[in-house]
Motif scaffolding. Structure first.
Motif, PDB file in Angstrom:
ATOM      1  N   PRO A 141      -2.290   6.147  -7.968  1.00 15.88           N
ATOM      2  CA  PRO A 141      -1.409   5.523  -7.377  1.00 15.88           C
ATOM      3  C   PRO A 141      -1.062   4.155  -7.942  1.00 15.88           C
ATOM      4  CG  PRO A 141      -3.712   4.199  -6.676  1.00 15.88           C
ATOM      5  CD  PRO A 141      -4.012   6.003  -7.205  1.00 15.88           C
ATOM      6  N   THR A 142      -1.045   4.109  -9.269  1.00 15.54           N
ATOM      7  CA  THR A 142      -0.429   3.181  -9.862  1.00 15.54           C
ATOM      8  C   THR A 142       0.406   3.794 -10.896  1.00 15.54           C
ATOM      9  OG1 THR A 142      -2.034   2.755 -11.203  1.00 15.54           O
ATOM     10  CG2 THR A 142      -2.673   1.273  -9.625  1.00 15.54           C
ATOM     11  N   LEU A 143       0.172   4.667 -10.925  1.00 13.01           N
ATOM     12  CA  LEU A 143       1.176   5.021 -11.715  1.00 13.01           C
ATOM     13  C   LEU A 143       2.583   5.969 -11.018  1.00 13.01           C
ATOM     14  CD1 LEU A 143      -0.983   6.589 -14.564  1.00 13.01           C
ATOM     15  CD2 LEU A 143       0.091   4.423 -14.956  1.00 13.01           C
ATOM     16  N   PHE A 144       2.273   7.331 -10.076  1.00  9.97           N
ATOM     17  CA  PHE A 144       2.908   7.522  -9.695  1.00  9.97           C
ATOM     18  C   PHE A 144       2.709   7.210  -7.689  1.00  9.97           C
ATOM     19  CE2 PHE A 144       4.006  11.680  -6.186  1.00  9.97           C
ATOM     20  CZ  PHE A 144       4.986  11.283  -7.125  1.00  9.97           C
ATOM     21  N   ARG A 145       3.441   6.053  -7.136  1.00  9.20           N
ATOM     22  CA  ARG A 145       4.009   6.094  -5.630  1.00  9.20           C
ATOM     23  C   ARG A 145       4.479   6.344  -4.874  1.00  9.20           C
ATOM     24  NH1 ARG A 145       1.408   2.220  -7.024  1.00  9.20           N
ATOM     25  NH2 ARG A 145       2.486   0.506  -5.012  1.00  9.20           N
ATOM     26  N   SER A 146       4.626   7.279  -4.934  1.00  4.98           N
ATOM     27  CA  SER A 146       4.951   8.572  -3.991  1.00  4.98           C
ATOM     28  C   SER A 146       3.635   9.428  -3.040  1.00  4.98           C
ATOM     29  CB  SER A 146       6.217   9.696  -3.583  1.00  4.98           C
ATOM     30  OG  SER A 146       7.117   8.915  -4.278  1.00  4.98           O
ATOM     31  N   VAL A 147       2.160   8.346  -2.840  1.00  4.77           N
ATOM     32  CA  VAL A 147       1.656   8.937  -1.931  1.00  4.77           C
ATOM     33  C   VAL A 147       0.497   7.827  -1.040  1.00  4.77           C
ATOM     34  CG1 VAL A 147       1.099  10.376  -3.832  1.00  4.77           C
ATOM     35  CG2 VAL A 147      -0.222   8.406  -3.874  1.00  4.77           C
TER      36      VAL A 147
END
Length: 287
Positions: free
Chosen positions: A216-222
């Motif tokens: 979640p620090t790399l892909f924020r739509s979770v």
């Protein structure tokens, strides 16, 4: 033979009791490449002001069962060879994967790419998106299980990206001898997955991709990237550790050995888009 692929847009949010999943599904359908086959959308009621009620230990059960029937009817009307599902919470895989199990039987394997195994029941958690894999194996709430006429064998399952399972989940995986790969194993050597394909004689593959397997620090739509979240807001639940590149490498590795006939993308929570949508609705001259 040309494979008939049905694309199913399934903006179900009740399984996770999280309304932003609805927008997440619709955005996935907008962002995805144009479909070359039929496209259907499962009717799902928009989130409203009233909270969902718990029935027989499951939050929003009447809505979920209704949507499960709708999805099953749409799939049956096309009888596709393959399915793409754009969700929505993880329960959206139940009807499509049940169809694929009925069609391909023991030739089908299920690659469950997820930080969590989704093998709980109402006894452990009221949100049914955590029940879907156990239901496909014939366990849990009978109103879910009855929609799976041909049950998935635990040996035909590989859960990839899982780590730090809860006690019940760890016991379940151990007692059912379900194969797993941790993020660390995937980063170093994922040869075990090709060994699983060969050992189980898997010819066809259904892939469930829960986006919360991503860091979640790399892909924020979770879920775990929710703006303003506190450090302990999600308790002991595991958070994703993979990158998009690692997930793609895993999928390419498996589909080089089998034929993909199912793909679900689930649990897309586009927080920035949701906030922007709310801002647009509040601006003058917009309504």
């Amino acid at each position: 033979m040309t494979m008939k692929t049905l694309r199913l847009i399934f903006p179900q949010w009740q399984g996770g009791d999280n309304p932003p999943y609805h927008l997440g599904s619709l955005l996935l359908s907008f962002l995805a490449p144009e479909a070359t086959g039929p496209v259907e959308q499962v009717p799902v009621s928009l989130p409203g002001p009233d909270p969902l009620t718990e029935v027989e230990g499951i939050t929003g059960k009447p809505q979920l069962i209704s949507q499960l029937k709708e999805a099953g009817a749409l799939i049956a009307s096309h009888d596709p060879d393959a399915l793409v599902v754009l969700g929505g919470d993880c329960l959206v895989s139940l009807a499509p994967f049940a169809h694929l199990l009925q069609k391909y039987r023991d030739k089908l394997g299920v690659l469950w790419i997820d930080a969590h195994p989704d093998v709980q029941t109402a006894a452990q958690h009221p949100d049914a998106h955590a029940h879907v894999l156990s239901a496909l194996m014939g366990e849990g709430d009978q109103d879910l299980v009855e929609h799976v006429p041909y049950k998935l064998s635990p040996s035909k399952v590989m859960i990839a990206g899982i780590h730090s399972p809860l006690t019940y989940e760890a016991d379940y995986l151990s007692s059912h001898q379900i194969a797993t790969l941790t993020p660390e194993q995937l980063k170093n050597d994922a040869s075990e997955i090709t060994e699983w394909i060969a050992r189980e004689n898997i010819e066809y593959l259904a892939i469930h991709l829960d986006l919360d397997v991503l860091d979640p620090t790399l892909f924020r739509s979770v879920l775990f990237a929710r703006p303003g979240r506190g450090e302990h807001d999600f308790g002991d639940v595991a958070e994703g550790r993979l990158t998009i590149e690692e997930v793609l490498r895993l999928i390419n590795q498996t589909t080089a050995k089998t034929e993909a006939v199912g793909l679900t993308v689930a649990e897309h929570l586009p927080w920035d888009m949701l906030n922007l949508k709310n801002l647009l609705s509040a601006l003058p001259l917009m309504t």
